[in-house]
Design a protein around this motif. Structure first.
Motif, PDB file in Angstrom:
ATOM      1  N   HIS A 182      14.919   2.453  33.283  1.00  0.00           N
ATOM      2  CA  HIS A 182      15.489   3.357  32.280  1.00  0.00           C
ATOM      3  C   HIS A 182      15.861   4.711  32.873  1.00  0.00           C
ATOM      4  O   HIS A 182      16.662   5.443  32.282  1.00  0.00           O
ATOM      5  CB  HIS A 182      14.513   3.541  31.096  1.00  0.00           C
ATOM      6  CG  HIS A 182      13.460   4.595  31.310  1.00  0.00           C
ATOM      7  ND1 HIS A 182      12.280   4.357  31.965  1.00  0.00           N
ATOM      8  CD2 HIS A 182      13.416   5.906  30.954  1.00  0.00           C
ATOM      9  CE1 HIS A 182      11.550   5.469  32.002  1.00  0.00           C
ATOM     10  NE2 HIS A 182      12.224   6.423  31.400  1.00  0.00           N
ATOM     11  N   HIS A 187      17.878   8.809  31.401  1.00  0.00           N
ATOM     12  CA  HIS A 187      17.778  10.147  31.997  1.00  0.00           C
ATOM     13  C   HIS A 187      18.988  10.521  32.838  1.00  0.00           C
ATOM     14  O   HIS A 187      18.929  11.438  33.646  1.00  0.00           O
ATOM     15  CB  HIS A 187      16.511  10.237  32.866  1.00  0.00           C
ATOM     16  CG  HIS A 187      15.238   9.963  32.127  1.00  0.00           C
ATOM     17  ND1 HIS A 187      14.960  10.484  30.886  1.00  0.00           N
ATOM     18  CD2 HIS A 187      14.147   9.209  32.460  1.00  0.00           C
ATOM     19  CE1 HIS A 187      13.766  10.068  30.485  1.00  0.00           C
ATOM     20  NE2 HIS A 187      13.258   9.288  31.415  1.00  0.00           N
ATOM     21  N   ASP A 330      11.979  10.674  26.643  1.00  0.00           N
ATOM     22  CA  ASP A 330      10.963   9.607  26.675  1.00  0.00           C
ATOM     23  C   ASP A 330      10.176   9.538  25.370  1.00  0.00           C
ATOM     24  O   ASP A 330       9.977   8.471  24.798  1.00  0.00           O
ATOM     25  CB  ASP A 330       9.980   9.855  27.835  1.00  0.00           C
ATOM     26  CG  ASP A 330      10.592   9.539  29.179  1.00  0.00           C
ATOM     27  OD1 ASP A 330      11.340   8.551  29.267  1.00  0.00           O
ATOM     28  OD2 ASP A 330      10.324  10.267  30.141  1.00  0.00           O
TER      29      ASP A 330
HETATM   30 FE   LIG Z   1      11.425   8.329  31.264  1.00  0.00          FE
END
Ligand SMILES: [Fe+2]
Ligand code: FES
Length: 411
Positions: A182, A187, A330
């Motif tokens: 991810h 990000h 997150d």
């Molecule tokens: Fe992350």
């Protein structure tokens, strides 16, 4: 994909849940050290669905007690903190750091000794490391050896802890930390700002994983093509909830996801530098920007703003996620999965292998603990990753295990 039963076993921690009993056997981060001031306000701490109170006594020691006053249940978070003890403001009972009742002004003086003898209040051992108070809530009278954290060896201004209290189960936090793929997607807005490993992660969004079981958990390598070379991000998972992830810059970070209760968790970000104090960039760095003003729960900065503060106008201007900070991305994603994600409905792929292996180790470990009290890692409680997570770029034919071992600095 997991069965419903395994998902319940993995995630539930409240009451008599086996995972709660297992996790309580580890030293648990509870509250930032700076939040406890000698003779200052006691702090309510909820862990594993139970309520506690932490306070710093006049002499600097930390007390960690059940929140309920043993007399008639008033909250000791409201208590006066004085003379190395908490004094309940309802009827004035005084309980010292060791959990002993030392004054009962509501009773005749000659009853004190007898009452102090008979009345018990839950009290728990604590240690401080990395700017955090850790507590042992397990069943044994003697706590296990305290881990040798690398951030425990540096001066106070070399380390900083930030916390998020998230409205979702603790395992979602742990899994998010171990899922390297991810990074290249969620990000991506920050990757270009990183001259280090995060920047290289942008070059390949489908890493190949390899892993080794260790005495303390699992070492995961996410291997990406990077021009003619390979870029390897090595994350060290330390049972049962901690990961050292490679930052790619000279600071280091440990992320820990712990249960508040079944549907809430506390996610710790402990960042440190071995060689010098954390610099100003801690406040401007894309991990921490705008969050250090709420170090005990930075989610309060976005609560009530809808969609976790996601800014669609930023997205219209080209930002991928619409969040102004990497760790908010997150937290928002983990909460968006729901209070306890239903893992029986997942469709997993090869990039989810780190998550799958971690679940398997967790399930084996909680079952072993149910059977005979075994606690994973207890045989060598002081073992720790020699690198605390590294990012390395090596030749396409290079061996990441050898290269990572060469980076070891905590052995
Ligand atoms: Fe992350
Ligand atoms: S409830 Fe605390 S002293 Fe009575």
């Amino acid at each position: 994909m997991l069965s419903h039963e395994d998902n319940e076993l993995l995630t539930r921690v409240d009451g008599e849940a086996p995972m709660g009993a297992y996790l309580r056997e580890y030293w648990t981060p509870a509250v930032r050290s700076q939040r406890l001031i000698a003779d200052g306000a006691p702090v309510q701490v909820r862990l594993f669905g139970e309520d506690f109170v932490a306070f710093r006594a006049t002499d600097g020691r930390v007390g960690f007690l059940d929140e309920s006053c043993p007399h008639r249940g008033a909250s000791l978070a409201l208590a006066r903190n004085e003379d190395c003890a908490l004094r309940c403001i309802y009827h004035g009972w005084k309980i010292d750091v060791s959990g002993t009742v030392v004054e009962v002004p509501s009773e005749p003086a000659d009853r004190l000794a007898d009452m102090a003898d008979k009345i018990t209040i839950g009290k728990y051992p604590t240690r401080e490391a990395g700017g955090v108070v850790w507590v042992y809530l397990g069943v044994h009278d003697d706590p296990p050896a305290f881990p040798q954290f690398p951030f425990d060896k540096v001066p106070a201004d070399h380390v900083r802890a930030l916390v998020a209290e998230t409205h979702c189960n603790w395992l979602q936090a742990v899994e998010g930390t171990l899922d390297s793929s991810h990074v290249s997607i969620l990000h991506q807005a920050w990757l270009g700002q990183s001259t280090g490993s995060l920047g290289k992660a942008a070059e390949d969004s489908a890493p190949r994983y390899e892993s080794d079981e260790t005495g303390y958990g699992i070492r995961f390598a996410a291997i990406r093509h990077c021009g003619d070379d390979q870029h390897v991000r090595v994350t060290e998972f330390v049972m049962p909830w901690m990961a050292y992830i490679p930052t790619g810059d000279e600071d280091r970070v440990a992320i820990i996801g712990t249960p508040i209760d079944d549907e809430h968790s506390r996610q710790w970000f402990i960042r440190w530098n071995d060689d010098h104090p954390l610099t100003e960039d801690t406040d401007t760095h894309f991990w921490y920007r705008d969050l250090t003003g709420a170090p005990d729960d930075f989610t309060e900065l976005v609560r009530g703003r809808g969609s976790w503060g996601q800014d669609r106008s930023l997205m219209s201007d080209g930002h991928f996620s619409g969040f102004t900070n990497l760790i908010l991305e997150d937290v928002a994603i983990q909460e968006s999965q729901g209070p306890i994600v239903d893992r029986s409905k997942e469709k997993l792929g090869t990039s989810d292998i780190a998550v799958v292996k971690t679940r398997r180790l967790m399930l084996d470990s909680v079952r072993a603990h149910q059977e005979d009290g075994t606690v994973f890692g207890r045989k060598d409680p002081l073992a720790r990753p020699g690198t605390a997570g590294v990012a390395i770029t090596i030749e396409a034919t290079g061996d990441w295990r050898t290269a990572a071992a060469g980076e070891a600095r905590y052995v």
